[in-house]
Design an enzyme around this catalytic site. Structure first.
Site, mmCIF file in Angstrom:
data_model
loop_
_atom_site.group_PDB
_atom_site.id
_atom_site.type_symbol
_atom_site.label_atom_id
_atom_site.label_comp_id
_atom_site.label_asym_id
_atom_site.label_seq_id
_atom_site.Cartn_x
_atom_site.Cartn_y
_atom_site.Cartn_z
ATOM 1 N N GLU A 143 0.811 -1.208 -0.113
ATOM 2 C CA GLU A 143 -0.124 0.142 -0.051
ATOM 3 C C GLU A 143 0.916 1.485 -0.150
ATOM 4 O OE1 GLU A 143 -3.452 1.890 2.748
ATOM 5 O OE2 GLU A 143 -2.135 0.767 3.601
ATOM 6 N N ASP A 178 -5.530 2.980 -1.376
ATOM 7 C CA ASP A 178 -6.362 3.729 -0.226
ATOM 8 C C ASP A 178 -6.798 5.053 -1.009
ATOM 9 O OD1 ASP A 178 -6.619 5.665 1.625
ATOM 10 O OD2 ASP A 178 -6.059 3.713 3.202
ATOM 11 N N GLN A 204 -9.672 1.088 -0.039
ATOM 12 C CA GLN A 204 -10.157 1.596 1.329
ATOM 13 C C GLN A 204 -10.464 3.308 0.960
ATOM 14 O OE1 GLN A 204 -6.576 0.833 3.485
ATOM 15 N NE2 GLN A 204 -7.460 -0.575 4.511
ATOM 16 N N GLU A 240 -11.771 2.915 6.355
ATOM 17 C CA GLU A 240 -10.643 3.004 7.292
ATOM 18 C C GLU A 240 -10.422 4.673 7.689
ATOM 19 O OE1 GLU A 240 -6.024 1.458 7.718
ATOM 20 O OE2 GLU A 240 -6.413 2.679 5.809
#
Length: 262
Positions: A143, A178, A204, A240
């Site tokens: 990530e 993300d 996310q 998240e």
């Protein structure tokens, strides 16, 4: 239609960790993720998952000494044995909890002079992790993380993450996208989603810039979630974010999605 997983590290902090599973299920979530499960026996977490009829979507491999500021050990020289043991531990937990994805954190760069050598070690360690995970039918995720929240983190950009995946060449090594981190570092999320969706293993969301609920700020999440659907992504969307107040009270943004899914 999006399928959402509650991140139990950031959400439901009103409850003790093991009680967050039932709280998330009561609010309508069907899956959960979190940073680390290792303070609790895998069987105990599995009982909470089963008791709440939840799917385990994702967690991270052990990151080194988190409380001392370490943020992964995959790129840290001299930690090779510890890294291999960390992958073994993560896979042991995954085999009990049932998730098919594990995020392996890269770690912090000691200095700019060491960046290239750390990246080389990172690639070698990801090769090892992907091989070990493949034997268990599990994907390894990497990530890109923004430099504001995590200064010095080795991996920051989407294109670099995908280049590393291509270099390793393992079909079960994929990128964790993300939206919050990507917006802060690069922006242009729609172009990157369209370009990279075939190698994205998990997504996310969070509001930008405060990392609160994804119902305000710089990103138009209804539009982005519709695009993600259009691109054929059928995995979990990890929530998240840090709730502005109580977790349940802040879920107005997600209830129409839950209602639409029945």
């Amino acid at each position: 239609m999006p399928r959402f997983a509650a991140n139990l590290t950031m959400m439901y902090n009103e409850h003790a960790f093991l009680d967050r599973f039932a709280a998330a299920a009561r609010d309508g979530f069907e899956a959960v993720e979190y940073l680390f499960p290792y303070e609790h026996p895998a069987a105990e977490i599995k009982a909470r998952l089963d008791g709440a009829s939840l799917t385990q979507a994702l967690f991270n491999a052990p990151p080194g000494n988190w409380s001392a500021g370490e943020r992964g050990i995959a790129s840290l020289p001299g930690r090779e044995d510890e890294f291999r043991r960390s992958i073994d531990t993560a896979l042991d937990y995954a085999c009990v909890l049932g998730n098919r994805k594990i995020h392996v954190m890269a770690g912090l760069v000691a200095s700019e002079a060491s960046r290239a050598a750390q990246r080389e070690l990172y690639v070698k360690h990801l090769e090892y992790a992907a091989r070990a995970a493949a034997d268990n039918g599990i994907d390894v995720l990497i990530e890109p993380i923004n430099t504001r929240d995590m200064p010095g983190y080795l991996l920051n950009r989407q294109d670099d993450a995908h280049a590393i995946c291509a270099q390793v060449g393992a079909p079960n090594l994929r990128v964790q996208f993300d939206c919050y981190h990507c917006q802060i570092v690069e922006g242009d999320l729609a172009v990157k989603l369209r370009r990279d969706i075939g190698r994205i293993g998990h997504i996310q969301i969070a509001g930008v810039p405060e990392r609160h609920e994804p119902d305000s700020g710089e990103l138009n999440y209804p539009w982005l979630l519709a695009l993600i659907d259009e691109l054929g992504y059928d995995g979990w969307i990890g929530c998240e974010y840090r709730p502005r107040a109580g977790t349940s009270a802040g879920l107005g943004w997600i209830r129409p999605w839950f209602a639409a899914r029945g």
